[in-house]
Design a protein around this motif. Structure first.
Motif, PDB file in Angstrom:
ATOM      1  N   ASN A   1      43.587  -0.810  42.729  1.00  0.00           N
ATOM      2  CA  ASN A   1      43.676  -1.338  41.369  1.00  0.00           C
ATOM      3  C   ASN A   1      42.567  -0.860  40.447  1.00  0.00           C
ATOM      4  N   SER A   2      41.802   0.138  40.854  1.00  0.00           N
ATOM      5  CA  SER A   2      40.751   0.661  39.976  1.00  0.00           C
ATOM      6  C   SER A   2      40.562   2.150  40.220  1.00  0.00           C
TER       7      SER A   2
ATOM      8  N   SER B   1      37.711   3.712  40.274  1.00  0.00           N
ATOM      9  CA  SER B   1      36.554   3.995  41.113  1.00  0.00           C
ATOM     10  C   SER B   1      36.880   3.858  42.602  1.00  0.00           C
ATOM     11  N   VAL B   2      37.728   2.894  42.976  1.00  0.00           N
ATOM     12  CA  VAL B   2      38.056   2.768  44.389  1.00  0.00           C
ATOM     13  C   VAL B   2      38.934   3.940  44.835  1.00  0.00           C
ATOM     14  N   ILE B   3      39.823   4.408  43.951  1.00  0.00           N
ATOM     15  CA  ILE B   3      40.608   5.602  44.277  1.00  0.00           C
ATOM     16  C   ILE B   3      39.690   6.810  44.428  1.00  0.00           C
ATOM     17  N   GLY B   4      38.683   6.911  43.547  1.00  0.00           N
ATOM     18  CA  GLY B   4      37.715   7.994  43.675  1.00  0.00           C
ATOM     19  C   GLY B   4      36.940   7.922  44.969  1.00  0.00           C
ATOM     20  N   ALA B   5      36.610   6.701  45.417  1.00  0.00           N
ATOM     21  CA  ALA B   5      35.901   6.560  46.694  1.00  0.00           C
ATOM     22  C   ALA B   5      36.766   7.046  47.852  1.00  0.00           C
ATOM     23  N   TYR B   6      38.064   6.690  47.837  1.00  0.00           N
ATOM     24  CA  TYR B   6      38.975   7.156  48.884  1.00  0.00           C
ATOM     25  C   TYR B   6      39.039   8.693  48.909  1.00  0.00           C
ATOM     26  N   VAL B   7      39.337   9.279  47.767  1.00  0.00           N
ATOM     27  CA  VAL B   7      39.580  10.724  47.706  1.00  0.00           C
ATOM     28  C   VAL B   7      38.294  11.511  47.961  1.00  0.00           C
ATOM     29  N   GLY B   8      37.193  11.090  47.342  1.00  0.00           N
ATOM     30  CA  GLY B   8      35.933  11.797  47.543  1.00  0.00           C
ATOM     31  C   GLY B   8      35.491  11.781  48.988  1.00  0.00           C
TER      32      GLY B   8
ATOM     33  N   TYR C   1      32.887   2.868  37.452  1.00  0.00           N
ATOM     34  CA  TYR C   1      32.569   1.831  38.434  1.00  0.00           C
ATOM     35  C   TYR C   1      32.182   0.502  37.790  1.00  0.00           C
ATOM     36  N   LEU C   2      31.308   0.518  36.806  1.00  0.00           N
ATOM     37  CA  LEU C   2      30.840  -0.733  36.208  1.00  0.00           C
ATOM     38  C   LEU C   2      31.976  -1.514  35.557  1.00  0.00           C
ATOM     39  N   ASP C   3      32.841  -0.814  34.848  1.00  0.00           N
ATOM     40  CA  ASP C   3      34.001  -1.490  34.253  1.00  0.00           C
ATOM     41  C   ASP C   3      34.934  -2.034  35.329  1.00  0.00           C
ATOM     42  N   ASP C   4      35.132  -1.261  36.378  1.00  0.00           N
ATOM     43  CA  ASP C   4      36.056  -1.676  37.434  1.00  0.00           C
ATOM     44  C   ASP C   4      35.530  -2.878  38.202  1.00  0.00           C
TER      45      ASP C   4
ATOM     46  N   GLN D   1      33.673  -5.242  37.100  1.00  0.00           N
ATOM     47  CA  GLN D   1      33.864  -6.416  36.260  1.00  0.00           C
ATOM     48  C   GLN D   1      35.323  -6.851  36.244  1.00  0.00           C
ATOM     49  N   GLN D   2      36.232  -5.891  36.234  1.00  0.00           N
ATOM     50  CA  GLN D   2      37.665  -6.215  36.261  1.00  0.00           C
ATOM     51  C   GLN D   2      38.029  -6.919  37.560  1.00  0.00           C
ATOM     52  N   VAL D   3      37.504  -6.419  38.667  1.00  0.00           N
ATOM     53  CA  VAL D   3      37.765  -7.062  39.951  1.00  0.00           C
ATOM     54  C   VAL D   3      37.170  -8.458  39.969  1.00  0.00           C
ATOM     55  N   GLY D   4      35.963  -8.620  39.404  1.00  0.00           N
ATOM     56  CA  GLY D   4      35.333  -9.930  39.360  1.00  0.00           C
ATOM     57  C   GLY D   4      36.137 -10.931  38.560  1.00  0.00           C
TER      58      GLY D   4
END
Length: 440
Positions: A230-231, A233-240, A418-421, A423-426
Motif C-alpha cells: 500500500n505504499s 516505499s515498501v514496494i521500493g524496499a521489495y524490489v531494491g 518514505y516519510l509520507d508513506d 504517516q499514511q500507514v500510521g
C-alpha cells in the motif's frame, strides 16, 4: 511528535513481553533451521564441478539446478506464508524442514539429471516459506527497536548455512563422493525438524496481557492484504532488495566453479575458499543491520541512504575485483565487495516490518522473499550460467555487479516517499478497530 514517527501506545510492541532467555532460544532454533535450509540449498554449488564432469552438463543446466530452488521459493513463498500465518507458524516451519531435508536426501539418490532437477524442485517447495515465516517468528519475540539487527542477523544465517554447505559439502564430496554430501545435509535438517516443535510453542510466542488476548495481534483475516503493497516505499524496499541479491546470490552460487576453473582448485579447496568469502558476507550482513539500527532510530530515512551506499559500494568493489588478475589481491577485493553485497537485507527487512501490520508480517516477509528470489536468487545464477556459456564465467562475473546500481536507484526512489508513506500507514493504523502495531 516528530514528523517521521508516531507515539508508542504501550500496546504496539508485543515482543517486549516475551522472556528474553526464551526469545533467544527461539532465535537459536530458528537460526539453526535457516542454516539447514541453506546448507541443503548451497551444497550443490560445492559439487558443481563433479556433476558437470560426471553428467556432461552445460553451465546453463547447472544454473537451472540452483535457480529452480529459488524459483519455487519465489512462486510459493506468498501462499505458503499466508497459510502459515493462518494455521500456525511453528507447525508449518517443522513441516517445511522435513520436506526440504527429505528432498535433499533425494538429490543424493538421483541417478540422472531429470531426477536431480525434480529433487531440487522439491527442495524449493520445502524451503519456500521458511525465510519469511521464520523471521516473522523471530521478530515477534523481540522488541521492535531490534528489528534491523535481528533481520540482518537472521538472514545472515543464509550466508552461514551457505558456508557450511559449501565447505562441509566439498570436504565430504572429496572424500566420500557427492551423494554423501547431500545425505549429510539432509540428516542435520531432519534432526532440527524434530526438535523445533518440541521446544518452540505457539502459545509461548503469543503471550497474553493480564489474561486478555495479545492486543497487538489482530486476527490475520481482518487485516487487508493490500497492506502488503500500500505504499511506494515498501514496494521500493521489495524490489531494491531483490535486485541487490541478484549480485550477492550469483557470486555465492558460481564462486566455487570460478575458483575451480581459473585457480585450478580442487572441489574441497574451492569450497573452503568460497565458504570463507561467504562468511565475510554474512558478517557484513549482521554489521550492516546493526549499523542501521544504531544510526536510524531517530532518522528513519537513513535506512534507505545506507541501503544505497551498500549497493553502490558493492558494485564498485566487485567490478574492480573481477577486473583484477587472478590471485590473492582479487580474492581480498571480492571479500570486501561481498561484505557489502548483502548489507541491504537488514535495512530492507526493517522497512518492510515498519510499513506493514504485525499480524501479516509472515506474509509481508513472504512478499520480500518473493522479490528476493524472483529478481535475485533465481534470476542471477540462471542468467549468469547462460552468459557463462556464451562469454565465459569470468566475463559474466564482470557484468553481474552492475545490477547493484539498479538496486540503488530503486532505494533512492523509495527514500523520497518514505516519510509520507509512514504517516499514511500510521493514520490507517489509528483508524482500525483492531489492535495492530504502529510502525516507527
Amino acid at each position: 511528535m516528530a514528523f517521521h514517527s508516531l507515539p508508542d501506545t504501550g500496546t504496539d510492541d508485543p515482543g517486549a513481553l516475551i522472556p528474553r532467555r526464551y526469545a533467544w532460544v527461539v532465535f537459536a532454533l530458528s537460526f539453526g533451521l535457516l542454516l539447514s535450509d541453506y546448507m541443503s540449498r548451497q551444497v550443490l554449488n560445492a559439487v558443481f564441478p563433479l556433476l558437470k564432469q560426471e553428467w556432461a552438463l552445460t553451465d546453463a543446466r547447472l544454473g537451472l539446478l540452483s535457480g529452480i530452488v529459488a524459483l519455487m521459493v519465489g512462486l510459493l513463498t506468498f501462499p505458503l506464508s499466508l497459510l502459515a500465518d493462518r494455521f500456525g507458524r511453528v507447525r508449518s516451519l517443522a513441516l517445511m524442514a522435513t520436506v526440504w531435508s527429505l528432498a535433499t536426501l533425494g538429490c543424493g539418490l538421483a541417478q540422472q539429471y531429470p531426477q536431480m532437477l525434480a529433487a531440487r524442485f522439491l527442495v524449493g517447495v520445502g524451503e519456500a516459506a521458511y525465510g519469511s515465516v521464520g523471521i516473522a517468528v523471530v521478530l515477534s519475540v523481540f522488541p521492535k527497536h531490534m528489528r534491523a539487527t535481528l533481520t540482518g542477523a537472521f538472514m545472515a544465517g543464509g550466508m552461514f548455512g551457505s558456508v557450511l554447505g559449501m565447505a562441509l559439502g566439498g570436504a565430504v564430496a572429496a572424500h566420500m563422493g557427492w551423494r554423501w554430501a547431500f545425505a549429510a545435509m539432509a540428516s542435520f535438517g531432519l534432526v532440527l525438524a524434530l526438535l523445533y516443535p518440541l521446544i518452540v510453542r505457539e502459545k509461548r510466542i503469543a503471550p497474553s496481557r493480564s489474561g486478555e488476548p495479545r492486543a497487538a495481534v489482530a486476527p490475520v483475516a481482518r487485516v487487508p492484504l493490500r497492506s502488503l503493497v500500500n505504499s511506494r516505499s515498501v514496494i521500493g524496499a521489495y524490489v531494491g532488495s531483490g535486485l541487490q541479491l541478484f549480485v550477492g546470490g550469483t557470486v555465492i552460487v558460481w564462486l566455487p566453479s570460478y575458483l575451480n576453473r581459473y585457480y585450478a582448485m580442487a572441489t574441497d579447496a574451492a569450497g573452503v575458499v568460497s565458504a570463507m568469502i561467504v562468511l565475510v558476507s554474512g558478517m557484513g550482513m549482521i554489521a550492516c543491520g546493526m549499523l542501521s539500527d544504531r544510526l536510524c532510530r531517530n532518522a528513519p530515512t537513513r535506512k534507505f541512504s545506507l541501503a544505497i551506499a551498500y549497493s553502490v559500494g558493492s558494485c564498485v568493489l566487485l567490478s574492480l575485483a573481477f577486473a583484477l588478475p587472478h590471485g590473492t589481491p582479487q580474492l581480498l577485493v571480492i571479500g570486501l565487495g561481498m561484505f557489502l553485497a548483502a548489507g541491504t537485507s537488514g535495512p530492507a527487512g526493517a522497512m518492510v516490518a515498519n510499513l506493514t501490520p504485525l499480524p501479516i508480517h509472515g506474509t509481508a516477509f513472504a512478499t520480500l522473499t518473493l522479490a528476493n528470489n524472483l529478481l535475485g536468487l533465481a534470476a542471477g545464477p540462471l542468467l549468469t550460467g547462460v552468459l557463462a556459456d556464451a562469454l565465459g564465467l569470468a566475463q559474466a562475473f564482470q557484468l553481474v555487479p552492475l545490477v547493484g546500481l539498479a538496486a540503488a536507484a530503486v532505494f533512492y526512489f523509495a527514500k523520497r516517499h518514505y516519510l509520507d508513506d509512514i504517516q499514511q500507514v500510521g493514520r490507517h493504523v489509528r483508524t482500525c478497530d483492531v489492535g495492530m502495531e504502529v510502525p516507527t
